[in-house]
Design a protein around this motif. Sequence first.
Motif, mmCIF file in Angstrom:
data_model
loop_
_atom_site.group_PDB
_atom_site.id
_atom_site.type_symbol
_atom_site.label_atom_id
_atom_site.label_comp_id
_atom_site.label_asym_id
_atom_site.label_seq_id
_atom_site.Cartn_x
_atom_site.Cartn_y
_atom_site.Cartn_z
ATOM 1 N N ALA A 1 -13.977 65.079 -1.985
ATOM 2 C CA ALA A 1 -14.289 64.911 -3.412
ATOM 3 C C ALA A 1 -14.381 66.283 -4.069
ATOM 4 O O ALA A 1 -14.575 67.295 -3.402
ATOM 5 N N ARG A 2 -14.274 66.290 -5.381
ATOM 6 C CA ARG A 2 -14.342 67.552 -6.126
ATOM 7 C C ARG A 2 -15.677 68.270 -5.942
ATOM 8 O O ARG A 2 -15.737 69.484 -5.962
ATOM 9 N N ASP A 3 -16.753 67.521 -5.762
ATOM 10 C CA ASP A 3 -18.067 68.147 -5.640
ATOM 11 C C ASP A 3 -18.479 68.397 -4.184
ATOM 12 O O ASP A 3 -19.624 68.710 -3.910
ATOM 13 N N TYR A 4 -17.541 68.275 -3.254
ATOM 14 C CA TYR A 4 -17.866 68.353 -1.832
ATOM 15 C C TYR A 4 -18.603 69.642 -1.476
ATOM 16 O O TYR A 4 -19.624 69.613 -0.796
ATOM 17 N N ARG A 5 -18.088 70.774 -1.928
ATOM 18 C CA ARG A 5 -18.728 72.052 -1.602
ATOM 19 C C ARG A 5 -20.162 72.083 -2.120
ATOM 20 O O ARG A 5 -21.082 72.511 -1.437
ATOM 21 N N LEU A 6 -20.371 71.634 -3.330
ATOM 22 C CA LEU A 6 -21.686 71.658 -3.963
ATOM 23 C C LEU A 6 -22.664 70.682 -3.310
ATOM 24 O O LEU A 6 -23.820 71.013 -3.059
ATOM 25 N N ARG A 7 -22.205 69.475 -2.998
ATOM 26 C CA ARG A 7 -23.110 68.416 -2.525
ATOM 27 C C ARG A 7 -23.197 68.276 -1.019
ATOM 28 O O ARG A 7 -24.210 67.818 -0.508
ATOM 29 N N ALA A 8 -22.121 68.612 -0.298
ATOM 30 C CA ALA A 8 -22.101 68.275 1.123
ATOM 31 C C ALA A 8 -22.124 69.474 2.068
ATOM 32 O O ALA A 8 -22.472 69.319 3.231
ATOM 33 N N VAL A 9 -21.751 70.645 1.584
ATOM 34 C CA VAL A 9 -21.735 71.822 2.460
ATOM 35 C C VAL A 9 -23.111 72.466 2.405
ATOM 36 O O VAL A 9 -23.585 72.864 1.343
ATOM 37 N N ARG A 10 -23.748 72.560 3.561
ATOM 38 C CA ARG A 10 -25.089 73.131 3.620
ATOM 39 C C ARG A 10 -25.050 74.647 3.446
ATOM 40 O O ARG A 10 -24.054 75.292 3.767
ATOM 41 N N ALA A 11 -26.129 75.195 2.941
ATOM 42 C CA ALA A 11 -26.197 76.626 2.602
ATOM 43 C C ALA A 11 -25.784 77.519 3.764
ATOM 44 O O ALA A 11 -25.043 78.484 3.567
ATOM 45 N N HIS A 12 -26.230 77.209 4.981
ATOM 46 C CA HIS A 12 -25.890 78.056 6.132
ATOM 47 C C HIS A 12 -24.399 78.039 6.456
ATOM 48 O O HIS A 12 -23.907 78.911 7.156
ATOM 49 N N ASN A 13 -23.662 77.052 5.921
ATOM 50 C CA ASN A 13 -22.244 76.886 6.249
ATOM 51 C C ASN A 13 -21.311 77.290 5.113
ATOM 52 O O ASN A 13 -20.096 77.264 5.269
ATOM 53 N N PHE B 1 -12.097 61.361 -5.835
ATOM 54 C CA PHE B 1 -13.486 60.932 -5.989
ATOM 55 C C PHE B 1 -14.243 62.036 -6.716
ATOM 56 O O PHE B 1 -14.176 63.189 -6.310
ATOM 57 N N PRO B 2 -14.978 61.691 -7.763
ATOM 58 C CA PRO B 2 -15.755 62.719 -8.456
ATOM 59 C C PRO B 2 -16.972 63.164 -7.643
ATOM 60 O O PRO B 2 -17.433 64.292 -7.776
ATOM 61 N N ARG B 3 -17.501 62.244 -6.810
ATOM 62 C CA ARG B 3 -18.716 62.557 -6.046
ATOM 63 C C ARG B 3 -18.507 62.281 -4.562
ATOM 64 O O ARG B 3 -17.886 61.308 -4.176
ATOM 65 N N SER B 4 -19.068 63.162 -3.757
ATOM 66 C CA SER B 4 -19.025 62.992 -2.306
ATOM 67 C C SER B 4 -19.894 61.817 -1.895
ATOM 68 O O SER B 4 -20.913 61.529 -2.517
ATOM 69 N N GLY B 5 -19.474 61.153 -0.855
ATOM 70 C CA GLY B 5 -20.218 60.020 -0.322
ATOM 71 C C GLY B 5 -19.386 59.349 0.751
ATOM 72 O O GLY B 5 -18.267 59.775 1.056
ATOM 73 N N ARG B 6 -19.911 58.307 1.345
ATOM 74 C CA ARG B 6 -19.270 57.647 2.472
ATOM 75 C C ARG B 6 -17.860 57.175 2.165
ATOM 76 O O ARG B 6 -16.960 57.295 2.992
ATOM 77 N N ASP B 7 -17.638 56.595 0.984
ATOM 78 C CA ASP B 7 -16.291 56.128 0.629
ATOM 79 C C ASP B 7 -15.312 57.296 0.564
ATOM 80 O O ASP B 7 -14.173 57.182 1.021
ATOM 81 N N ALA B 8 -15.750 58.403 -0.012
ATOM 82 C CA ALA B 8 -14.892 59.586 -0.114
ATOM 83 C C ALA B 8 -14.587 60.163 1.263
ATOM 84 O O ALA B 8 -13.445 60.568 1.547
ATOM 85 N N TYR B 9 -15.581 60.214 2.153
ATOM 86 C CA TYR B 9 -15.373 60.747 3.502
ATOM 87 C C TYR B 9 -14.372 59.892 4.264
ATOM 88 O O TYR B 9 -13.470 60.419 4.927
#
Length: 160
Positions: A67-79, A98-106
Amino acid sequence: MTRIGVTGHVVLADGTAELVYARLVEELRPHAGPGLHGVTCLADGADQIFARAVLACGGSYEAVIPARDYRLRAVRAHNLRTFDDLLRRASAVSYMPFPRSGRDAYLAASLEMLRRCDRLFAVWDGCPSADVGDTADVVRAAQEHRLPVTVLWPTGARRH
């Protein structure tokens, strides 16, 4: 060109990343060189280890981002640094619609990854999926599409 996709666990126990990397390099070595092309969603854990192994074997990889927001919402700070570096090194990057990360997008990103590859490497302990789109679901989808699947779970590997 050999196009290999990857699925696998995100949270690996200490010492497991090194075991997985060595096993991936071993499996990729027969395909080494510019004809090797990986397809990954670049999630933490197995996907990123795979991307590094592909590069070490002289290949390239493309990234299918959920999704477009994957880096912001799903990538943890340490990574973030590792994710950004691997994203820059990808030969191509595409985003699922997908505008938002989530199970359907994954799940959609994993299915798209399967459409782009000729075989799948699964860094998988063999356990069933805990949630939609987890490793077991992707392996099952690959098998349903008659993609060859190589399960890699080195001796001593563990999940958190």
